[in-house]
Design an enzyme around this catalytic site. Sequence first.
Site, mmCIF file in Angstrom:
data_model
loop_
_atom_site.group_PDB
_atom_site.id
_atom_site.type_symbol
_atom_site.label_atom_id
_atom_site.label_comp_id
_atom_site.label_asym_id
_atom_site.label_seq_id
_atom_site.Cartn_x
_atom_site.Cartn_y
_atom_site.Cartn_z
ATOM 1 N N GLU A 158 -45.897 26.060 24.949
ATOM 2 C CA GLU A 158 -44.963 26.966 24.287
ATOM 3 C C GLU A 158 -45.588 28.299 23.878
ATOM 4 O OE1 GLU A 158 -41.754 23.749 22.501
ATOM 5 O OE2 GLU A 158 -43.009 24.883 21.097
ATOM 6 N N GLU A 342 -41.149 17.936 26.479
ATOM 7 C CA GLU A 342 -40.760 17.569 25.116
ATOM 8 C C GLU A 342 -39.250 17.522 25.041
ATOM 9 O OE1 GLU A 342 -42.236 19.904 21.843
ATOM 10 O OE2 GLU A 342 -44.264 20.022 22.679
#
Length: 444
Positions: A158, A342
């Site tokens: 991320e 995720e």
Amino acid sequence: MFLWGTATAAYQIEGATGEDGRGTSIWDVFSHEPGRTRDGHTGDVACDHYHRWREDVALMADLGVNAYRFSIAWPRVLPQGAGRVNERGLGFYDRLVDGLLAAGVRPVPTLFHWDLPQALEDRGGWLNRDTAEVFADYAAVVAGRLADRVPLWITLNEPFVHMAYGYAMGLHAPGHALLTGALPAAHHQLLAHGRAVAALRAAGARQVALTNNHTPVRPASGDEADVRAAEAYDILHNRLFTDPVLTGAYPDLSAYTTDLGFVRDGDLEAISAPIDALGVNYYNPTRIAAPTDDALPFTDAGITGHPTTAFGWPVVPEGLHELLTGLRSRYGAALPPILITENGCSQPDVPGDDGTIDDADRVAFLKEHIAALRRAMDDGVDVRGYFVWSLLDNFEWAEGYHQRFGLVHVDFATQRRTPKRSYHWFRDFLRAQSAQNTETWTWS
């Protein structure tokens, strides 16, 4: 083989921040500064995974997952970020990888999940181009030890969130509030990814991926101003960290800056080195309206009309289908296979009188999102894996220990692990997939 797994991150679960030669990370410093985290919580102990990893691997084996996405703490391996290797820290991951393989669980390490060594932050962190170069050296050290047993590597987790929260808004470590002045941190993370791809392959890594948080972006209305704002946000959140990797060029960043002087000759060639998979973290869509001030070219208008998690995030399973089919439409043949690295939700998760945790809302969340994933695959999107966030309740960054995402409940006072109803549901789901003995979720 389709990868069914769970995911964690080093600073969120390991603890042992002062043990066995580990260096200081930006999150060690940030979380100890007053007012930075909720109730002053820190990751000093977290889930004590550093000492209890065998128990956690046993939980994974019982769960029936065939993969585990974890992150390696850069300051545990290189306490100063570069230079001397801490053999005790590297040895921890050596043992963890061997333990996972013995349990039939494929290790999928992420090299950077936000815990930059503080020594590098003192020299500018991701605003300093040199950090990209030392990241490649770090990747070479870790892969040199583990690549003989680890086929799939993820470089960064991320980078959008790390740039936005850590450098633009100051909500996460290292706590800078630079707004559009944070863009060099985006480029240097991408350059670090590119340099690390080369280093990992040179060390024998067979597969390399990059993971980002992605969100379908929806304009608040059909008004031209809202549509333009949504396009600007989509560029920042989704395309800034994907276009350079898959197409070799940045999207139009004129809504944020006209100065890309931090991009040098040869950078985009390095950044766009072929990858074997794109990691996609999905939690919810984003609804965007025209800006209300001159700070940024958009305003988050919020998603309404859906249930929300304990974090206040909207639960929109169809957004995962929208996102995946949108990625395929945008990138076409340039899109590599996708891993959902995720997906999960925070829920209150209060133990009952008998000690059990009946997290029915999380079970529904997982059922609906896996069904949305299946629909996207049926529509032609090449997805190769799905990782639930998270294996354990853990330190949730600025929220401290107030948000519980785990399939396994952790009593942070005693470190007792208790599988929740969602753990048992996911275990039964995986057993049913295995019993079907079909190619439904399987690729060569």
